[in-house]
Write a protein that holds these residues in place. Structure first.
Motif, PDB file in Angstrom:
ATOM      1  N   LEU A  37       0.863  -1.414   0.089  1.00 27.37           N
ATOM      2  CA  LEU A  37       0.036  -0.116   0.092  1.00 27.37           C
ATOM      3  C   LEU A  37       0.821   1.122   0.074  1.00 27.37           C
ATOM      4  CD1 LEU A  37      -2.901   1.168   0.065  1.00 27.37           C
ATOM      5  CD2 LEU A  37      -2.731   1.205   2.792  1.00 27.37           C
ATOM      6  N   ALA A  38       1.941   0.952   0.743  1.00 25.17           N
ATOM      7  CA  ALA A  38       2.903   2.338   0.837  1.00 25.17           C
ATOM      8  C   ALA A  38       3.530   2.696  -0.425  1.00 25.17           C
ATOM      9  CB  ALA A  38       4.181   2.174   1.988  1.00 25.17           C
ATOM     10  N   SER A  39       3.943   1.579  -1.486  1.00 27.32           N
ATOM     11  CA  SER A  39       4.200   1.791  -2.634  1.00 27.32           C
ATOM     12  C   SER A  39       3.426   2.413  -3.524  1.00 27.32           C
ATOM     13  CB  SER A  39       4.857   0.311  -3.234  1.00 27.32           C
ATOM     14  OG  SER A  39       5.936   0.039  -2.238  1.00 27.32           O
ATOM     15  N   TRP A  40       2.021   1.829  -3.364  1.00 30.42           N
ATOM     16  CA  TRP A  40       0.812   2.143  -4.334  1.00 30.42           C
ATOM     17  C   TRP A  40       0.594   3.582  -4.232  1.00 30.42           C
ATOM     18  CZ3 TRP A  40      -4.249   3.520  -2.929  1.00 30.42           C
ATOM     19  CH2 TRP A  40      -5.031   3.752  -4.071  1.00 30.42           C
ATOM     20  N   ARG A  41       0.781   3.861  -2.923  1.00 30.31           N
ATOM     21  CA  ARG A  41       0.270   5.609  -2.499  1.00 30.31           C
ATOM     22  C   ARG A  41       1.607   6.509  -3.001  1.00 30.31           C
ATOM     23  NH1 ARG A  41      -1.163   4.518   3.825  1.00 30.31           N
ATOM     24  NH2 ARG A  41      -3.399   4.400   3.590  1.00 30.31           N
ATOM     25  N   ALA A  42       2.584   5.704  -3.427  1.00 30.94           N
ATOM     26  CA  ALA A  42       3.672   6.740  -3.769  1.00 30.94           C
ATOM     27  C   ALA A  42       3.545   6.836  -5.340  1.00 30.94           C
ATOM     28  CB  ALA A  42       4.952   6.146  -3.730  1.00 30.94           C
ATOM     29  N   LEU A  43       2.686   6.179  -5.953  1.00 24.35           N
ATOM     30  CA  LEU A  43       2.552   6.509  -7.373  1.00 24.35           C
ATOM     31  C   LEU A  43       1.710   8.011  -7.604  1.00 24.35           C
ATOM     32  CD1 LEU A  43       0.955   2.926  -8.411  1.00 24.35           C
ATOM     33  CD2 LEU A  43       3.077   3.794  -9.038  1.00 24.35           C
ATOM     34  N   GLY A  44       1.954   8.463  -8.828  1.00 23.53           N
ATOM     35  CA  GLY A  44       1.234   9.475  -9.349  1.00 23.53           C
ATOM     36  C   GLY A  44      -0.102   9.247  -9.459  1.00 23.53           C
ATOM     37  N   PRO A  45      -1.132  10.219  -9.534  1.00 22.67           N
ATOM     38  CA  PRO A  45      -2.542  10.029  -9.770  1.00 22.67           C
ATOM     39  C   PRO A  45      -2.876   8.832 -10.966  1.00 22.67           C
ATOM     40  CG  PRO A  45      -2.049  12.257  -9.413  1.00 22.67           C
ATOM     41  CD  PRO A  45      -1.021  11.503  -9.678  1.00 22.67           C
ATOM     42  N   ASP A  46      -2.477   9.178 -11.987  1.00 22.93           N
ATOM     43  CA  ASP A  46      -2.904   8.121 -13.208  1.00 22.93           C
ATOM     44  C   ASP A  46      -2.425   6.988 -12.992  1.00 22.93           C
ATOM     45  OD1 ASP A  46      -3.928  10.516 -14.257  1.00 22.93           O
ATOM     46  OD2 ASP A  46      -2.430  10.860 -15.725  1.00 22.93           O
ATOM     47  N   PRO A  47      -1.206   6.372 -12.817  1.00 18.54           N
ATOM     48  CA  PRO A  47      -0.750   5.088 -12.425  1.00 18.54           C
ATOM     49  C   PRO A  47      -1.671   4.510 -11.100  1.00 18.54           C
ATOM     50  CG  PRO A  47       1.167   6.422 -12.851  1.00 18.54           C
ATOM     51  CD  PRO A  47      -0.037   7.649 -12.640  1.00 18.54           C
ATOM     52  N   ARG A  48      -1.831   5.247 -10.102  1.00 26.10           N
ATOM     53  CA  ARG A  48      -2.514   4.745  -9.002  1.00 26.10           C
ATOM     54  C   ARG A  48      -4.155   4.330  -9.436  1.00 26.10           C
ATOM     55  NH1 ARG A  48      -0.921   8.774  -5.481  1.00 26.10           N
ATOM     56  NH2 ARG A  48      -3.073   9.810  -5.766  1.00 26.10           N
ATOM     57  N   ALA A  49      -4.737   5.372 -10.261  1.00 28.63           N
ATOM     58  CA  ALA A  49      -5.991   5.056 -10.772  1.00 28.63           C
ATOM     59  C   ALA A  49      -6.237   3.618 -11.538  1.00 28.63           C
ATOM     60  CB  ALA A  49      -6.587   6.233 -11.482  1.00 28.63           C
ATOM     61  N   ALA A  50      -5.092   3.517 -12.252  1.00 23.67           N
ATOM     62  CA  ALA A  50      -5.163   2.541 -13.344  1.00 23.67           C
ATOM     63  C   ALA A  50      -4.531   1.157 -12.764  1.00 23.67           C
ATOM     64  CB  ALA A  50      -4.325   2.804 -14.615  1.00 23.67           C
ATOM     65  N   PHE A  51      -4.110   0.972 -11.535  1.00 17.18           N
ATOM     66  CA  PHE A  51      -3.344  -0.146 -11.164  1.00 17.18           C
ATOM     67  C   PHE A  51      -4.160  -1.180 -11.056  1.00 17.18           C
ATOM     68  CE2 PHE A  51      -1.335  -2.621  -7.714  1.00 17.18           C
ATOM     69  CZ  PHE A  51       0.188  -2.765  -8.320  1.00 17.18           C
ATOM     70  N   GLY A  52      -5.333  -0.915 -10.407  1.00 18.65           N
ATOM     71  CA  GLY A  52      -6.254  -2.283 -10.087  1.00 18.65           C
ATOM     72  C   GLY A  52      -6.505  -2.764 -11.485  1.00 18.65           C
TER      73      GLY A  52
END
Length: 638
Positions: free
Chosen positions: A531-546
Motif C-alpha cells: 500500500l505504501a508503494s501504491w500511494r507513492a504512485l502518481g494519480p494516473d498510475p494509481r488509478a489504473a493499477f487495479g
C-alpha cells in the motif's frame, strides 16, 4: 555587555538587565544573535514572528523592531540592513551560547584525552551558562525552530559530564542527579546506561536490572523499538559482572571484559559513556539467511580499496517492497562495520505512510547523531537545506563512516545526503535505480528461489516444525512467492502458535481472496508494505493499477494495457514505467516484436485486484474520451 538565550532572552549592561519589552522584540533579538553575524532574511524573521500568517505591514513592523533594538542596545552593537534581511555584530560582547559551545568543545576534547578531572570542570562551566528553558520569552515559532537543538546540546553535555564523573569513581555522588535525568529524558539510553552503571557500582544490581527493563518497556511503548546496542551492551555487562568494575588508579576507567575475540575498532562505548563515533544501526537480523551472493557483493564494494583510495564507495540495493532490502543492508553494515571506526549512521528516508521524508529533516537527524552541538548552525526549517548540507559534509568529510540510507525515494532526496569526500561509504536501499548512486555496485534483489525461501521459513518458524510438515511447507513457500516479508510473517505466525499445525496455515493461504489478509503479523504486513508503494504512485498510475492487475498472471505488453485503459501505446508504456519505478511491476523480457513485457509479482497482483475500481486516467484531449474501466478479474485467479 552580555547577551543570554539559554533561558529567557535578555541583555545585561554592567550587570544590570536592559529593559526589553514584548515577545516579538525578544524574538528578533534572539534570531539575530543565533545567526552569529550572518544575515537573517526578512522571510525567516517573518516566519519566526508570525508563522505562515504574517500581517500585510510585515516590512514596516520589522523595521520598527530593528530600530527599537538599535536604540536599546546602543552604539556598541551594530544591526545592519543587508538585503534580503538584517545582520547583527555584537563586537566584544559576550553571548552565553557561544561560551557554552566553546567550553563544551574543550570539555569533550579533554574527555577524549582521558583528562577526566579537567573535562568535568569544563563541562560544568558549560552547563552553568544555562538558566532555564532556552528562548523562553520568544514566539512559539522561534522556540520550535531552535529550542530542540539547544536542548539536545545541553543533554549531550550532561551525558559527557556524567561520563567524566563515572570515570573518576564518583558514582555515589551522582545517583540522585542521574535518577532525575532519567525521569527528564526517559528515551535517552546513554543516561539510563550511566545510572545502571552507578547503581551497580553501589551494589544495587537489582535496581539496575529493574531500570533496564523499565527502559525497554518505555522504548517499546513510546517508539515501538527494542533497546539499542549501547543499552543492551550495558545490560549484558551487568549480568556478567563486568559493569561493576571501578576505575583503575590514575583516573583511567576499567573497560568491561568481553568473551571471545577482541572487538573491532569503535565497536562500542566504554562504561563511562564515552564512545568514538555514532553507532545507530538497527539491530542485526539474528536468523539472516539466503542472499549469500548479494551479501558478498556488498561486502566487497564497501570494503576499503587500496588500489583506488579516492573512489567513492556508493552501493545501491533495489527491489520491491518486502523483498528484504533493509534486512540485507543492515546485515551487511554489521558485517563490515569494523572498516568504519568513526561510526555507523542509519536513516529511514520514508515516513510510515510511505511518503518521502524531506532531506532537511534527515540532515538534522544525522547531524545530531554526528554530535553537532545544535544552535543557529543547525536550523530546523526546510528552507535552510543548503546550510544543513554544508554542515553535514563538513562533519562527514574525511571520516571513515558507514552511512546506511534506507528506502530512498528519489535522486533529489538522496543528493543532499551524500558526502563529498571518498572516506565515508554510503549504502542506499530503494525500490528502483537512482542516478546519483548508479554504477558498478547496484544490487537488484529478486524473489527467493524455493531452497532459500524454505530455509528462511524454517529459520522463522523453527526447523523442526517445518521438517515435520514438508508438504505444508512447500505450499506456504509457493504462496509466498519468494517474498521474504511474506515468508517471515508465515514463520512468525507458526512459531507463535506451538499447537497450530503448519498444514492449517497452508490451507488458509490457498484462498487467493484472503491470502493477503493472512500474511499479517503484528507490525509485519504484506498489504501495508504494498500500500505504501501504491500511494507513492502518481494519480494516473494509481488509478489504473487495479485494472492493470486484471490483465492476468502472465507477462503483457504495453499494447494490452493501452487497449484496456483507452490510451495510446506510448502513453500506456509511460504509465507502466512509472509503476515499475515503484517496483510494483517488473519488466519481463520482450515479446516477438521486441516490445517490453511487464509482469506482476503474484502477491502484488492480488493486492491490485483487492483495490476498489476507479476511473482510468484520462487520455490526451486529442485521443477522445476513455472507455469505462473494465471490471477486475476475480481474485479466484490466484
Amino acid at each position: 555587555m552580555e547577551f543570554r538565550v539559554l533561558g529567557p532572552v535578555e541583555v545585561r549592561r554592567d550587570g544590570r538587565r536592559v529593559p526589553i519589552s514584548g515577545t516579538k522584540l525578544h524574538t528578533v533579538l534572539a534570531a539575530l544573535l543565533l545567526a552569529r553575524g550572518e544575515v537573517v532574511s526578512d522571510d525567516r524573521l517573518s516566519r519566526l514572528l508570525w508563522g505562515w500568517a504574517p500581517p500585510a505591514t510585515v516590512s514596516a513592523q520589522l523595521y520598527t523592531y530593528v530600530s527599537r533594538l538599535r536604540k536599546l542596545l546602543g552604539e556598541g552593537v551594530l544591526i545592519d540592513r543587508r538585503p534580503p534581511g538584517y545582520a547583527m555584530a555584537i563586537g566584544d560582547a559576550k553571548l552565553d551560547v557561544t561560551e557554552f559551545r566553546d567550553l563544551d568543545r574543550a570539555g569533550r576534547e579533554a574527555l577524549s584525552a582521558r583528562e577526566f578531572e579537567k573535562a568535568g570542570e569544563l563541562l560544568r562551566e558549560a552547563l552553568a551558562r544555562w538558566n532555564g528553558q532556552p528562548l523562553a520569552n520568544t514566539t512559539e515559532y522561534l522556540s520550535a525552530a531552535e529550542a530542540p537543538s539547544l536542548s539536545e546540546a545541553r543533554a549531550a553535555t550532561l551525558e559527557h559530564r556524567v561520563a567524566a564523573d563515572l570515570a573518576l569513581g564518583r558514582h555515589e555522588q551522582i545517583i540522585v542527579e542521574l535518577t532525575g535525568l532519567v525521569a527528564e529524558f526517559p528515551l535517552r539510553e546513554r543516561i539510563r546506561c550511566q545510572l545502571m552503571t552507578a547503581l551497580c557500582r553501589c551494589g544495587r544490581q537489582a535496581d539496575a536490572i529493574r531500570l533496564y527493563h523499565h527502559g525497554r518497556e518505555v522504548l517499546a511503548e513510546e517508539l515501538g523499538v527494542d533497546p539499542g546496542e549501547e543499552l543492551q551492551a550495558a545490560y549484558r555487562a551487568l549480568l556478567d559482572g563486568t559493569l561493576v568494575r571501578l576505575p583503575r588508579p590514575g583516573g583511567v576507567p576499567a573497560l568491561p571484559a568481553r568473551a571471545g575475540p577482541p572487538a573491532p575498532p569503535a565497536a562500542g562505548p566504554d562504561r563511562t559513556g564515552t564512545r568514538p563515533g555514532p553507532m545507530i544501526l538497527p539491530p542485526d537480523t539474528v536468523d539472516f539467511t539466503g542472499r549469500e551472493r548479494e551479501l558478498g557483493v556488498l561486502l566487497r564494494a564497501l570494503a576499503p580499496d587500496a588500489a583506488a583510495p579516492g573512489r567513492p564507495r556508493r552501493v545501491l540495493v533495489t527491489g520491491m517492497a518486502g523483498i528484504g532490502k533493509t534486512a540485507l543492508g543492515v546485515h551487511a553494515a554489521h558485517r563490515c562495520k569494523h572498516h568504519f571506526p568513526d561510526g555507523q549512521l542509519y536513516a529511514d528516508l520514508r515516513a510510515p505512510d510511505g511518503s518521502a521524508r524531506p532531506p532537511g529533516g534527515v540532515l538534522l537527524y544525522l547531524l545530531r547523531a554526528l554530535g553537532h552541538p545544535g544552535g543557529p548552525a543547525l536550523p530546523a526549517v526546510a528552507d535552510d537545506t543548503d546550510e544543513l548540507v554544508r554542515l553535514y559534509r563538513e562533519h562527514t568529510g574525511g571520516r571513515r563512516l558507514l552511512i546506511l540510507l534506507d528506502n530512498a525515494a528519489s535522486a533529489a532526496q538522496l543528493g543532499p545526503l551524500l558526502p563529498n569526500t571518498p572516506e565515508p561509504a554510503v549504502l542506499v536501499t530503494g525500490r528502483t535505480a537512482l542516478p546519483t548512486v548508479a554504477g558498478a555496485h547496484t544490487v537488484a534483489l529478486d524473489p527467493l528461489a524455493d531452497g532459500p525461501a524454505l530455509r528462511l521459513l524454517a529459520a522463522a518458524a523453527g526447523a523442526e516444525r517445518i521438517a515435520a510438515a514438508p508438504g505444508a511447507a512447500a505450499v506456504i513457500v509457493e504462496h509466498c512467492a519468494g517474498l521474504p516479508l511474506a515468508l517471515r510473517i508465515a514463520g512468525t505466525r507458526i512459531a507463535a502458535r506451538p499447537h497450530y499445525a503448519p498444514d492449517r496455515f497452508a490451507r488458509r493461504l490457498t484462498d487467493p481472496a484472503t491470502r493477503l489478509r493472512e500474511l499479517h503479523a503484528g507490525d509485519l504486513d504484506v498489504h501495508g508494505a504494498l500500500l505504501a508503494s501504491w500511494r507513492a504512485l502518481g494519480p494516473d498510475p494509481r488509478a489504473a493499477f487495479g485494472a492493470l492487475a486484471g490483465l492476468g498472471p502472465e507477462p503483457f505488453p504495453a499494447e494490452r494495457a493501452a487497449a484496456l485503459l483507452g490510451l495510446s501505446e506510448a502513453d500506456a508504456e509511460l504509465l507502466l514505467e512509472a509503476v515499475a519505478d515503484e517496483a510494483l511491476v517488473e519488466v519481463s523480457g520482450a515479446d516477438a516484436y521486441g516490445r517490453p513485457c511487464y509482469l506482476f509479482h503474484p502477491l502484488v497482483r492480488l493486492f491490485g485486484l483487492s483495490l476498489p475500481a476507479v476511473p482510468p486516467p484520462a487520455p490526451p484531449p486529442a485521443g477522445g474520451s476513455a472507455p469505462a474501466v473494465l471490471p477486475h478479474e476475480g481474485v479466484t485467479g490466484g
